[in-house]
Write a protein that holds these residues in place. Structure first.
Motif, mmCIF file in Angstrom:
data_model
loop_
_atom_site.group_PDB
_atom_site.id
_atom_site.type_symbol
_atom_site.label_atom_id
_atom_site.label_comp_id
_atom_site.label_asym_id
_atom_site.label_seq_id
_atom_site.Cartn_x
_atom_site.Cartn_y
_atom_site.Cartn_z
ATOM 1 N N TYR A 95 0.829 -1.209 0.000
ATOM 2 C CA TYR A 95 0.000 0.000 0.000
ATOM 3 C C TYR A 95 0.864 1.259 0.000
ATOM 4 N N GLU A 96 1.925 1.253 0.798
ATOM 5 C CA GLU A 96 2.770 2.442 0.919
ATOM 6 C C GLU A 96 3.644 2.669 -0.315
ATOM 7 N N LYS A 97 4.159 1.609 -0.913
ATOM 8 C CA LYS A 97 5.170 1.756 -1.962
ATOM 9 C C LYS A 97 4.621 1.714 -3.381
ATOM 10 N N GLN A 98 3.384 1.258 -3.581
ATOM 11 C CA GLN A 98 2.869 1.119 -4.943
ATOM 12 C C GLN A 98 1.601 1.937 -5.122
ATOM 13 N N GLN A 99 1.715 2.989 -5.884
ATOM 14 C CA GLN A 99 0.592 3.887 -6.147
ATOM 15 C C GLN A 99 -0.574 3.136 -6.787
ATOM 16 N N ASP A 100 -0.282 2.186 -7.662
ATOM 17 C CA ASP A 100 -1.348 1.450 -8.343
ATOM 18 C C ASP A 100 -2.166 0.608 -7.370
ATOM 19 N N ALA A 101 -1.540 0.106 -6.305
ATOM 20 C CA ALA A 101 -2.281 -0.671 -5.305
ATOM 21 C C ALA A 101 -3.281 0.230 -4.583
ATOM 22 N N ARG A 102 -2.860 1.435 -4.291
ATOM 23 C CA ARG A 102 -3.785 2.389 -3.647
ATOM 24 C C ARG A 102 -4.925 2.727 -4.591
ATOM 25 N N GLU A 103 -4.621 2.847 -5.882
ATOM 26 C CA GLU A 103 -5.654 3.140 -6.879
ATOM 27 C C GLU A 103 -6.655 1.984 -6.967
ATOM 28 N N ALA A 104 -6.157 0.735 -6.915
ATOM 29 C CA ALA A 104 -7.051 -0.437 -6.970
ATOM 30 C C ALA A 104 -7.997 -0.437 -5.778
ATOM 31 N N LEU A 105 -7.499 -0.130 -4.601
ATOM 32 C CA LEU A 105 -8.361 -0.082 -3.416
ATOM 33 C C LEU A 105 -9.380 1.045 -3.514
ATOM 34 N N ARG A 106 -8.961 2.170 -4.051
ATOM 35 C CA ARG A 106 -9.887 3.302 -4.216
ATOM 36 C C ARG A 106 -11.018 2.923 -5.160
ATOM 37 N N LEU A 107 -10.680 2.196 -6.230
ATOM 38 C CA LEU A 107 -11.687 1.806 -7.212
ATOM 39 C C LEU A 107 -12.666 0.779 -6.661
ATOM 40 N N VAL A 108 -12.257 -0.025 -5.707
ATOM 41 C CA VAL A 108 -13.119 -1.052 -5.128
ATOM 42 C C VAL A 108 -13.976 -0.484 -4.005
ATOM 43 N N HIS A 109 -13.663 0.721 -3.562
ATOM 44 C CA HIS A 109 -14.286 1.336 -2.389
ATOM 45 C C HIS A 109 -15.798 1.152 -2.307
ATOM 46 N N ASP A 110 -16.522 1.516 -3.343
ATOM 47 C CA ASP A 110 -17.981 1.484 -3.256
ATOM 48 C C ASP A 110 -18.605 0.305 -4.003
ATOM 49 N N LEU A 111 -17.807 -0.712 -4.350
ATOM 50 C CA LEU A 111 -18.340 -1.878 -5.051
ATOM 51 C C LEU A 111 -18.857 -2.958 -4.103
ATOM 52 N N GLY A 112 -18.575 -2.823 -2.838
ATOM 53 C CA GLY A 112 -19.068 -3.777 -1.850
ATOM 54 C C GLY A 112 -18.322 -5.101 -1.901
ATOM 55 N N GLU A 113 -18.922 -6.113 -1.260
ATOM 56 C CA GLU A 113 -18.279 -7.421 -1.142
ATOM 57 C C GLU A 113 -18.095 -8.103 -2.496
ATOM 58 N N ALA A 114 -19.033 -7.914 -3.400
ATOM 59 C CA ALA A 114 -18.925 -8.540 -4.719
ATOM 60 C C ALA A 114 -17.711 -8.003 -5.479
ATOM 61 N N GLY A 115 -17.491 -6.706 -5.411
ATOM 62 C CA GLY A 115 -16.337 -6.098 -6.080
ATOM 63 C C GLY A 115 -15.024 -6.570 -5.484
ATOM 64 N N VAL A 116 -14.983 -6.677 -4.165
ATOM 65 C CA VAL A 116 -13.769 -7.153 -3.502
ATOM 66 C C VAL A 116 -13.509 -8.608 -3.876
ATOM 67 N N ALA A 117 -14.547 -9.426 -3.933
ATOM 68 C CA ALA A 117 -14.401 -10.834 -4.298
ATOM 69 C C ALA A 117 -13.856 -10.966 -5.728
ATOM 70 N N GLU A 118 -14.350 -10.122 -6.649
ATOM 71 C CA GLU A 118 -13.852 -10.145 -8.025
ATOM 72 C C GLU A 118 -12.385 -9.743 -8.084
ATOM 73 N N LEU A 119 -12.022 -8.713 -7.322
ATOM 74 C CA LEU A 119 -10.631 -8.266 -7.290
ATOM 75 C C LEU A 119 -9.722 -9.368 -6.747
ATOM 76 N N LEU A 120 -10.156 -10.043 -5.690
ATOM 77 C CA LEU A 120 -9.368 -11.139 -5.124
ATOM 78 C C LEU A 120 -9.188 -12.274 -6.125
ATOM 79 N N GLU A 121 -10.268 -12.625 -6.817
ATOM 80 C CA GLU A 121 -10.187 -13.703 -7.811
ATOM 81 C C GLU A 121 -9.229 -13.323 -8.934
ATOM 82 N N ALA A 122 -9.306 -12.084 -9.393
ATOM 83 C CA ALA A 122 -8.404 -11.621 -10.454
ATOM 84 C C ALA A 122 -6.949 -11.645 -9.963
ATOM 85 N N ALA A 123 -6.714 -11.224 -8.727
ATOM 86 C CA ALA A 123 -5.358 -11.235 -8.175
ATOM 87 C C ALA A 123 -4.820 -12.659 -8.077
ATOM 88 N N ARG A 124 -5.668 -13.607 -7.681
ATOM 89 C CA ARG A 124 -5.239 -15.015 -7.597
ATOM 90 C C ARG A 124 -4.880 -15.551 -8.986
#
Length: 175
Positions: A95-124
């Protein structure tokens, strides 16, 4: 919001100290850590070696903000890791060293649990494509092994009286 049980600051510092092993296999002294808390070379350290020692031993548990920033500099870790409840050194470092990681979290902010689950699946899936089959990423990454330097000739160990006498006899006899 804190992410986990409260780990004492002294325990976190002990872990960071073990990760900071020097090339000779030794951990840095409290004086070296205190010197590394300075904002820049030649500047005044954020704390004395005694304060570092007190923090490492758990005698002092509530450092000031400037001392926390200094410790984070000395141990090369995010300041948030030194706060109560924030135990994920790996995620905080990303989170501290990668600007893109902060951007990914910002984009998931209002997507709720479904958005977070999709992000996790994509990361895996991305981890698998890059050859990282183990899906469990440690909370605290393993430290890199120190680069060993060739042994330098040092002072010979002090001999006992008997060993010194035996060596003297050996030298006199030429053996």
């Amino acid at each position: 919001m804190p992410s986990g049980p409260d780990v004492p600051l002294a325990s976190k510092l002990a872990l960071l100290l073990r990760r900071k092993v020097e090339a000779d296999g030794k951990t840095p002294s409290t004086r070296a850590i205190a010197a590394a808390t300075a904002e820049g070379p030649g500047e005044k350290p954020a704390m004395t070696h005694q304060v570092v020692n007190d923090l490492l031993n758990g005698v002092k548990t509530n450092p000031s903000t400037s001392q926390l920033r200094g410790l984070a500099r000395a141990f090369d870790c995010p300041v948030a890791y030194l706060l109560p409840g924030y135990n994920g050194l790996t995620s905080l470092s990303v989170y501290e060293k990668q600007q893109d990681a902060r951007e990914a979290l910002r984009l998931v902010h209002d997507l709720g649990e479904a958005g977070v689950a999709e992000l996790l699946e994509a990361a895996r899936e991305i981890r698998l494509r890059h050859g990282h089959s183990d899906l469990t990423v440690p909370e605290v990454p393993e430290p890199l092994p120190p680069v060993s330097e060739p042994l330098r000739p040092g002072r010979r160990r002090r001999l006992s009286f008997t060993e010194a006498a035996e060596r003297a006899v050996s030298d006199l006899e030429g053996t």
